[in-house]
Scaffold this motif. Structure first.
Motif, short mmCIF file in Angstrom:
data_model
loop_
_atom_site.label_atom_id
_atom_site.label_comp_id
_atom_site.label_asym_id
_atom_site.label_seq_id
_atom_site.Cartn_x
_atom_site.Cartn_y
_atom_site.Cartn_z
N GLU A 173 -51.51 -21.23 -25.65
CA GLU A 173 -51.17 -20.16 -25.81
C GLU A 173 -52.11 -19.10 -26.37
OE1 GLU A 173 -46.20 -21.93 -26.76
OE2 GLU A 173 -47.71 -21.29 -28.22
N GLN A 175 -54.71 -18.83 -25.92
CA GLN A 175 -55.52 -18.59 -24.54
C GLN A 175 -55.57 -17.30 -23.65
OE1 GLN A 175 -59.25 -19.36 -24.85
NE2 GLN A 175 -59.58 -17.87 -23.63
N GLU A 176 -54.08 -18.29 -23.69
CA GLU A 176 -53.41 -17.22 -22.12
C GLU A 176 -53.05 -16.05 -22.64
OE1 GLU A 176 -48.69 -17.68 -19.87
OE2 GLU A 176 -49.84 -19.54 -20.83
N GLN A 177 -52.78 -15.22 -23.75
CA GLN A 177 -52.31 -13.88 -24.35
C GLN A 177 -53.55 -13.46 -24.26
OE1 GLN A 177 -49.59 -12.49 -25.63
NE2 GLN A 177 -48.27 -14.18 -25.04
N ASN A 179 -56.37 -13.72 -22.49
CA ASN A 179 -56.08 -13.04 -21.41
C ASN A 179 -56.09 -12.29 -20.61
OD1 ASN A 179 -58.15 -15.03 -20.40
ND2 ASN A 179 -57.25 -16.83 -19.80
N GLU A 180 -54.65 -12.46 -20.97
CA GLU A 180 -53.71 -11.56 -20.70
C GLU A 180 -53.75 -9.45 -21.35
OE1 GLU A 180 -48.84 -9.82 -21.74
OE2 GLU A 180 -49.42 -11.85 -21.24
N ALA A 181 -54.39 -9.91 -22.46
CA ALA A 181 -54.18 -8.59 -23.23
C ALA A 181 -55.79 -8.30 -22.89
CB ALA A 181 -54.78 -9.04 -24.67
N ALA A 183 -57.10 -8.88 -19.37
CA ALA A 183 -56.43 -8.30 -18.71
C ALA A 183 -55.70 -6.71 -18.51
CB ALA A 183 -55.66 -9.02 -17.91
N ASN A 184 -55.08 -6.34 -19.71
CA ASN A 184 -54.05 -5.19 -19.71
C ASN A 184 -55.20 -4.29 -20.31
OD1 ASN A 184 -51.85 -5.85 -18.49
ND2 ASN A 184 -50.69 -6.86 -20.27
N ASP A 186 -56.15 -3.82 -23.94
CA ASP A 186 -55.85 -4.04 -24.82
C ASP A 186 -56.66 -5.13 -25.55
OD1 ASP A 186 -54.13 -3.79 -27.42
OD2 ASP A 186 -52.38 -4.55 -27.08
N ALA A 190 -56.81 -8.04 -28.32
CA ALA A 190 -57.35 -9.30 -27.86
C ALA A 190 -59.26 -9.70 -28.66
CB ALA A 190 -58.41 -8.63 -27.17
#
Length: 201
Positions: A173, A175-177, A179-181, A183-184, A186, A190
């Motif tokens: 979870e 790692q997913e967060q 990657n999302e940070a 990509a955004n 942020d 991250a």
């Protein structure tokens, strides 16, 4: 005046200026540190350049400068923090192209962001360290097994109580967060997620 080599000790929230960060430089051969107040964008840019795991999906301004310089065979050889007036640091980039050297004035925060990308050394003068340097207490807790590679490590700290949320997440979870940070774009978030992942490694 002889030049004194500095290295990046860490970046943290400024305790004196809201929304600003403190970039802490330290003597390579000494115990003095040089704290410099910088903006959030520059702090983020320096942190991203120091990171090995976080890559922005689009180039930041300093990344663009590095790409531009590489394309036209311009190299930043060193950064010199050469003046301190009313608490403001003044710096220069020593650049080289085709054997010709040029000195370019720059904000210190931009200079450091570029120095990290070009792997250029950072210097200042003794009188600046005398005026603005702070003696660092050597802590006994520092591990004896640190090797030379550790000089590239840095600390980016945040005063955010929401970090407790990350402790409840699994590694997948997190790692997913992460990657999302990224990509955004942020990078502050991250960095906090990265720190939580590192704690569990």
């Amino acid at each position: 005046m002889s030049l004194i080599k500095l290295t990046i000790k860490g970046i943290s929230y400024s305790q004196t200026q809201s929304g600003a960060y403190a970039l802490v430089l330290s003597e390579v051969e000494g115990t003095r540190t040089l704290p410099i107040i910088i903006g959030a964008f520059e702090a983020q840019s320096i942190a991203i350049a120091l990171e090995k795991e976080i890559k922005p999906p689009r180039p930041l301004t300093h990344d663009l400068f590095k790409t531009f310089a590489d394309r036209f065979f311009i190299n930043v050889k060193q950064v010199i923090i050469h003046k301190l007036v009313d608490g403001v640091f003044f710096s220069s980039l020593l650049c080289e192209r085709d054997g010709v050297e040029e000195v370019i004035d720059t904000r210190t925060s931009d200079a450091i962001a570029l120095a990290v990308r070009f792997q250029a050394p950072i210097f200042t003068y003794e009188n600046i360290l005398d005026k603005a340097g702070i003696y660092l207490k050597i802590e006994e807790e520092l591990s004896d097994d640190e090797d030379e590679d550790d000089e590239d490590e840095f600390e980016l700290t945040f005063d955010d109580e929401d970090d407790d949320v990350f402790t409840q997440m699994s590694l997948s979870e997190l790692q997913e967060q992460l990657n999302e940070a990224v990509a955004n774009e942020d990078y502050e978030l991250a960095a906090r997620i990265r720190d939580e992942i590192s704690k569990r490694s």
